[in-house]
Design a protein around this motif. Structure first.
Motif, mmCIF file in Angstrom:
data_model
loop_
_atom_site.group_PDB
_atom_site.id
_atom_site.type_symbol
_atom_site.label_atom_id
_atom_site.label_comp_id
_atom_site.label_asym_id
_atom_site.label_seq_id
_atom_site.Cartn_x
_atom_site.Cartn_y
_atom_site.Cartn_z
ATOM 1 N N SER A 198 -44.359 5.867 -3.226
ATOM 2 C CA SER A 198 -44.424 4.186 -2.834
ATOM 3 C C SER A 198 -43.559 3.812 -3.957
ATOM 4 O O SER A 198 -42.357 4.297 -4.835
ATOM 5 C CB SER A 198 -46.169 4.033 -3.839
ATOM 6 N N PRO A 199 -43.292 2.405 -3.148
ATOM 7 C CA PRO A 199 -41.750 2.086 -3.736
ATOM 8 C C PRO A 199 -41.932 1.212 -5.026
ATOM 9 O O PRO A 199 -43.458 0.941 -5.456
ATOM 10 C CB PRO A 199 -41.600 0.693 -2.795
ATOM 11 N N GLY A 200 -40.637 1.376 -6.274
ATOM 12 C CA GLY A 200 -41.948 1.503 -7.452
ATOM 13 C C GLY A 200 -41.772 1.624 -8.439
ATOM 14 O O GLY A 200 -41.935 1.237 -9.470
ATOM 15 N N SER A 201 -41.774 3.122 -8.066
ATOM 16 C CA SER A 201 -42.024 3.638 -9.384
ATOM 17 C C SER A 201 -41.644 4.654 -9.518
ATOM 18 O O SER A 201 -40.946 5.778 -8.404
ATOM 19 C CB SER A 201 -43.796 4.283 -9.054
ATOM 20 N N ARG A 202 -41.241 4.908 -11.330
ATOM 21 C CA ARG A 202 -40.514 6.307 -11.412
ATOM 22 C C ARG A 202 -41.122 7.055 -10.243
ATOM 23 O O ARG A 202 -42.128 8.077 -10.595
ATOM 24 C CB ARG A 202 -40.630 6.321 -12.725
ATOM 25 N N HIS A 203 -40.126 8.167 -9.472
ATOM 26 C CA HIS A 203 -40.595 9.584 -9.673
ATOM 27 C C HIS A 203 -39.097 10.522 -10.104
ATOM 28 O O HIS A 203 -37.846 9.986 -9.664
ATOM 29 C CB HIS A 203 -40.388 9.445 -7.987
ATOM 30 N N VAL A 204 -39.399 12.041 -9.662
ATOM 31 C CA VAL A 204 -38.573 12.749 -10.120
ATOM 32 C C VAL A 204 -38.467 14.427 -8.941
ATOM 33 O O VAL A 204 -39.986 14.288 -8.467
ATOM 34 C CB VAL A 204 -38.552 13.668 -11.440
ATOM 35 N N TYR A 205 -37.975 14.528 -8.382
ATOM 36 C CA TYR A 205 -38.319 15.785 -7.412
ATOM 37 C C TYR A 205 -36.999 17.094 -7.295
ATOM 38 O O TYR A 205 -36.146 16.400 -7.457
ATOM 39 C CB TYR A 205 -38.039 15.347 -6.189
ATOM 40 N N GLY A 206 -37.018 17.685 -7.188
ATOM 41 C CA GLY A 206 -36.566 18.751 -7.035
ATOM 42 C C GLY A 206 -36.762 20.084 -6.049
ATOM 43 O O GLY A 206 -37.987 20.303 -6.546
ATOM 44 N N THR A 207 -35.856 21.365 -6.421
ATOM 45 C CA THR A 207 -36.043 22.678 -5.785
ATOM 46 C C THR A 207 -36.983 22.746 -7.399
ATOM 47 O O THR A 207 -37.036 22.673 -8.145
ATOM 48 C CB THR A 207 -34.760 23.291 -5.889
ATOM 49 N N TYR A 208 -38.519 23.520 -7.167
ATOM 50 C CA TYR A 208 -39.740 23.664 -7.950
ATOM 51 C C TYR A 208 -38.506 25.257 -8.840
ATOM 52 O O TYR A 208 -37.675 26.495 -8.486
ATOM 53 C CB TYR A 208 -40.371 25.100 -7.197
ATOM 54 N N PRO A 209 -38.896 25.597 -10.105
ATOM 55 C CA PRO A 209 -37.987 26.024 -11.193
ATOM 56 C C PRO A 209 -37.394 27.593 -11.325
ATOM 57 O O PRO A 209 -36.426 28.589 -10.415
ATOM 58 C CB PRO A 209 -38.652 25.832 -12.227
ATOM 59 N N ALA A 210 -39.044 28.039 -10.316
ATOM 60 C CA ALA A 210 -39.583 29.693 -9.708
ATOM 61 C C ALA A 210 -38.849 30.053 -8.211
ATOM 62 O O ALA A 210 -38.298 31.143 -7.871
ATOM 63 C CB ALA A 210 -40.355 30.094 -9.987
ATOM 64 N N ALA A 211 -38.161 29.108 -8.118
ATOM 65 C CA ALA A 211 -37.267 28.613 -6.384
ATOM 66 C C ALA A 211 -35.857 29.056 -6.564
ATOM 67 O O ALA A 211 -35.958 28.670 -7.739
ATOM 68 C CB ALA A 211 -38.667 28.210 -5.066
#
Length: 285
Positions: A66-79
């Motif tokens: 959703s807009p306006g909320s902190r977010h983090v995304y990325g490649t899964y550490p074990a992938a």
């Protein structure tokens, strides 16, 4: 090697693209963005988190932020990699129901497409990407409308897959069965027993449930049981045998077999990888 393709349709606020990211890829937006973000995983594995929770995304999964909320995304550490299609977009007030997913109070919106439906969803995401590209290049009114329609189609597919309750009202007996399953995962949840709960024969209930929910009772029960098991593996130190029994599996071996089929990992490996991911994300002191 990292593949990045993106195209924008400025008048829609629509930006769409395709990434193939290697291990170590990570984006952290402390203030979020002013638009929605939709991510479809084609292959590999990713991790997406906001202030309410986090989800592991694999092939066939769709995540909505959703807009306006902190977010983090990325490649899964074990992938090793994460291949994704994505779109950022604004949503007019008269179409807000398209982004009201039923699970967004617990973390990012999340939809898992069954294996048989993944090719259709992938095709829809490719069309969205291509439509955004053409509309951006040509700045043509009709191409922009096609891109908007492609986005709406993707969102409608996600709503339909996320919970049919949100699209069509359920028969009260089907709703009661779903609630009973959620509250009695450790109990006998055979079709015959659930029929007794709502006063229907097993065959009549099975037909009604499939007609309204678009999957069999057995498939639904196992999906809910495994989802609960996944949560217990993430947030408790309960032995795997205990978790198996708590969600209705009498055999730890059979539980592990079904869990691995659903999530491509054994319960033990899933718990270990999840713990490693949490350690990797913990800030250095």
């Amino acid at each position: 090697m990292t593949l990045r393709k993106e195209h924008s349709v400025r008048r829609l606020g629509l930006i769409a693209g395709e990434h193939r990211q290697d291990a170590g890829y990570r984006v952290d937006r402390p203030r979020g963005r002013n638009d929605y973000a939709l991510i479809y995983t084609k292959s590999g594995r990713g991790m997406v988190e906001n202030d309410r929770g986090q989800v592991l995304t694999e092939a066939g999964d769709v995540v909505l932020l959703s807009p306006g909320s902190r977010h983090v995304y990325g490649t899964y550490p074990a992938a090793r990699s994460w291949h994704l299609f994505w779109a950022h977009f604004q949503m007019p007030a008269d179409s807000a129901e398209l982004v009201r997913w039923p699970n967004m109070d617990q973390g990012p919106g999340y939809v898992q497409f069954p294996v048989g439906d993944r090719s259709q969803m992938l095709a829809a995401m490719k069309i969205l990407h291509q439509s955004a590209m053409r509309a951006s290049d040509l700045d043509d009114h009709w191409q922009i409308m096609l891109a908007e329609n492609a986005l709406q189609r993707v969102l409608l597919m996600c709503i339909k897959a996320s919970d049919k309750d949100q699209v069509l009202p359920l028969d009260d007996r089907v709703r009661e069965v779903k609630q009973y399953v959620l509250e009695h995962l450790e109990a006998d949840l055979s079709v015959a027993r659930l029929g007794e709960v709502v006063g229907l024969s097993g065959s009549r209930l099975a037909h009604l449930f499939r007609d309204q929910v678009d999957e069999s009772i057995q498939v639904y029960v196992e999906r809910i049981r495994l989802r609960r098991a996944k949560h217990l593996l993430e947030y408790t130190a309960l032995p795997i045998m205990t978790i198996a029994k708590e969600v209705g599996f009498q055999s730890a071996f059979y539980f592990s077999k079904r869990f691995k089929k659903a999530f491509s990992q054994s319960p033990r490996r899933y718990r270990k990888d999840y713990a490693c991911m949490l350690i990797a994300e913990k800030p250095a002191t």
